[in-house]
Design a protein around this motif. Sequence first.
Motif, mmCIF file in Angstrom:
data_model
loop_
_atom_site.group_PDB
_atom_site.id
_atom_site.type_symbol
_atom_site.label_atom_id
_atom_site.label_comp_id
_atom_site.label_asym_id
_atom_site.label_seq_id
_atom_site.Cartn_x
_atom_site.Cartn_y
_atom_site.Cartn_z
ATOM 1 N N GLN A 33 45.535 35.796 38.130
ATOM 2 C CA GLN A 33 46.849 36.390 38.300
ATOM 3 C C GLN A 33 47.951 35.422 37.860
ATOM 4 O O GLN A 33 48.951 35.833 37.267
ATOM 5 C CB GLN A 33 47.062 36.790 39.763
ATOM 6 N N ALA A 34 47.771 34.125 38.167
ATOM 7 C CA ALA A 34 48.767 33.142 37.763
ATOM 8 C C ALA A 34 48.886 33.073 36.241
ATOM 9 O O ALA A 34 49.993 33.039 35.685
ATOM 10 C CB ALA A 34 48.400 31.769 38.333
ATOM 11 N N ALA A 35 47.751 33.052 35.550
ATOM 12 C CA ALA A 35 47.774 33.019 34.087
ATOM 13 C C ALA A 35 48.378 34.290 33.513
ATOM 14 O O ALA A 35 49.113 34.252 32.524
ATOM 15 C CB ALA A 35 46.357 32.820 33.559
ATOM 16 N N ARG A 36 48.109 35.419 34.148
ATOM 17 C CA ARG A 36 48.673 36.688 33.674
ATOM 18 C C ARG A 36 50.190 36.714 33.861
ATOM 19 O O ARG A 36 50.924 37.255 33.035
ATOM 20 C CB ARG A 36 48.015 37.866 34.402
ATOM 21 N N ASN A 37 50.675 36.128 34.964
ATOM 22 C CA ASN A 37 52.122 36.076 35.188
ATOM 23 C C ASN A 37 52.824 35.293 34.087
ATOM 24 O O ASN A 37 53.940 35.622 33.686
ATOM 25 C CB ASN A 37 52.422 35.431 36.542
ATOM 26 N N ILE A 38 52.174 34.250 33.605
ATOM 27 C CA ILE A 38 52.777 33.418 32.571
ATOM 28 C C ILE A 38 52.735 34.116 31.213
ATOM 29 O O ILE A 38 53.727 34.120 30.471
ATOM 30 C CB ILE A 38 52.056 32.064 32.496
ATOM 31 N N LEU A 39 51.597 34.724 30.871
ATOM 32 C CA LEU A 39 51.412 35.307 29.539
ATOM 33 C C LEU A 39 51.950 36.727 29.434
ATOM 34 O O LEU A 39 52.239 37.200 28.333
ATOM 35 C CB LEU A 39 49.919 35.306 29.188
ATOM 36 N N ALA A 49 41.928 33.439 29.843
ATOM 37 C CA ALA A 49 40.931 32.395 30.095
ATOM 38 C C ALA A 49 41.373 31.060 29.500
ATOM 39 O O ALA A 49 41.204 29.997 30.123
ATOM 40 C CB ALA A 49 39.578 32.826 29.517
ATOM 41 N N ALA A 50 41.970 31.111 28.294
ATOM 42 C CA ALA A 50 42.447 29.872 27.665
ATOM 43 C C ALA A 50 43.590 29.258 28.473
ATOM 44 O O ALA A 50 43.668 28.031 28.630
ATOM 45 C CB ALA A 50 42.893 30.167 26.242
ATOM 46 N N LYS A 51 44.468 30.096 28.992
ATOM 47 C CA LYS A 51 45.585 29.595 29.793
ATOM 48 C C LYS A 51 45.088 29.001 31.098
ATOM 49 O O LYS A 51 45.590 27.958 31.556
ATOM 50 C CB LYS A 51 46.587 30.717 30.077
ATOM 51 N N GLN A 52 44.095 29.638 31.711
ATOM 52 C CA GLN A 52 43.500 29.088 32.931
ATOM 53 C C GLN A 52 42.915 27.698 32.676
ATOM 54 O O GLN A 52 43.103 26.784 33.482
ATOM 55 C CB GLN A 52 42.402 30.019 33.444
ATOM 56 N N HIS A 53 42.227 27.562 31.557
ATOM 57 C CA HIS A 53 41.620 26.266 31.239
ATOM 58 C C HIS A 53 42.707 25.221 30.966
ATOM 59 O O HIS A 53 42.574 24.060 31.376
ATOM 60 C CB HIS A 53 40.705 26.421 30.023
ATOM 61 N N GLU A 54 43.784 25.636 30.295
ATOM 62 C CA GLU A 54 44.879 24.723 29.996
ATOM 63 C C GLU A 54 45.532 24.199 31.274
ATOM 64 O O GLU A 54 45.869 23.006 31.370
ATOM 65 C CB GLU A 54 45.924 25.424 29.133
ATOM 66 N N LEU A 55 45.691 25.068 32.256
ATOM 67 C CA LEU A 55 46.332 24.685 33.521
ATOM 68 C C LEU A 55 45.341 24.093 34.520
ATOM 69 O O LEU A 55 45.755 23.645 35.601
ATOM 70 C CB LEU A 55 47.019 25.901 34.150
#
Length: 313
Positions: A33-39, A49-55
Motif C-alpha cells: 500500500q505504501a508503494a502504491r501511494n507513492i506511484l 515491487a521495484a518501489k518496495q525493493h528500493e525503499l
Amino acid sequence: MLTFIIKRVASGISVLVAIACATFLLLYSSGIQAARNILGEYATAEQIAAKQHELGLDRPLIVQLGDWAWQAVSGNLGTSWFTNHSVADTLLTRLPVTLTLVLVAIIGITIFATLIGVAAAVKRGWIDRVVQVGAIIGEAIPSFVLAVILVTIFAIHLGWFPATSNIQPGSVGKEWVLSLFLPAIGLVINGMTGTAQQIRSAVIAEMEKDYVRTLRSRGISEPVVLFKHVLRSAAPAGLTVLSLHFIGMLGGVVIIEQIFALPGMGALALQSTIQGDTPMVMGVVMYTVIIVIIVNLLVDLANGWLNPKVRVS
C-alpha cells in the motif's frame, strides 16, 4: 531528587520506545500500500515491487525496525518519500512555528488564569461567577471556532492582522509575529477560563487550611500569605492543568495551523498523512512524543520542587 529524575527519565524512555515500536509496526506493516501511494493507483505490479525493493519494504518487518531504530538513535529519521528531503531537517524548520505558538499560548494562559483564578478565590463575588460561567463556555467552544471568529472580526472586518499566514518555514520578522497573534489568542481564550477555575478551587482549598490561619495570626500580611504560601501550595494543580493543555494543543494545533496557513508541525503531519509519507509521519510522532515527555518531566520536577511529598511518592 537525583533518584526522582532518573526514574522519570527511565519512564519517559520506555514510553518513547513503546510508542516508536507500535507506530512503526502500524505504518510499515503494508509495504504494498505504501508503494502504491507513492506511484499512484495505475502503477503496475512490477513497478510496485521495484518501489518496495528500493525503499527496503520487501525485507522482514523486524529487520526494517532494527535499521530504523539504529539510524534514529543517531538522529537520522530517514528521507521523505515524496520530497526526498531529510525528515529531521524538515521537522526542525517546522517545529519552531508550532512550539512558539503553543508556548506563547501557555504563557498567556498562565498569566491570565493565575490572575483571574486568584481574584475569583479572594473576591467571592461577580468575578467568581464570571469565571465559573466562562469555564463552561470556554471548554464548550473549540479553539478553531474561536479562531474563525477572531479572523472574521480582526482580520476581515478590522484588517488589523492577516487572515492567513504567508510566512515560510524558518522565517522570522514582523509578519511572523502578526501571523501567530490571532491563533495564539484563540488558544489562550480557549484554555484560560478552565485553568482559572482549577486555580480558583485550589487556592480556596489552601486558604481554608490551618497553616493559613496560623500565618495570619502571626501578623504576616495578606499578600505574603497569598502569593508566597497559598499560591505555591496551589501551584501543582495549576501546573498539571497547564501540562494537559500543552499536550492537547500539540494535537489540536493541526486545525489551527490549517485555518491560518501556518507552516508548522500540525500542517506537516496532516499533509504527510494524506500523502502516505510514512517516514515523515513517523518523524512527527517521535518529535511530538519527545516534547510531551520533556514537558511531563519538567512538570514533575516543578511539582517535586514545590511539594517534597511528590519526590517521596
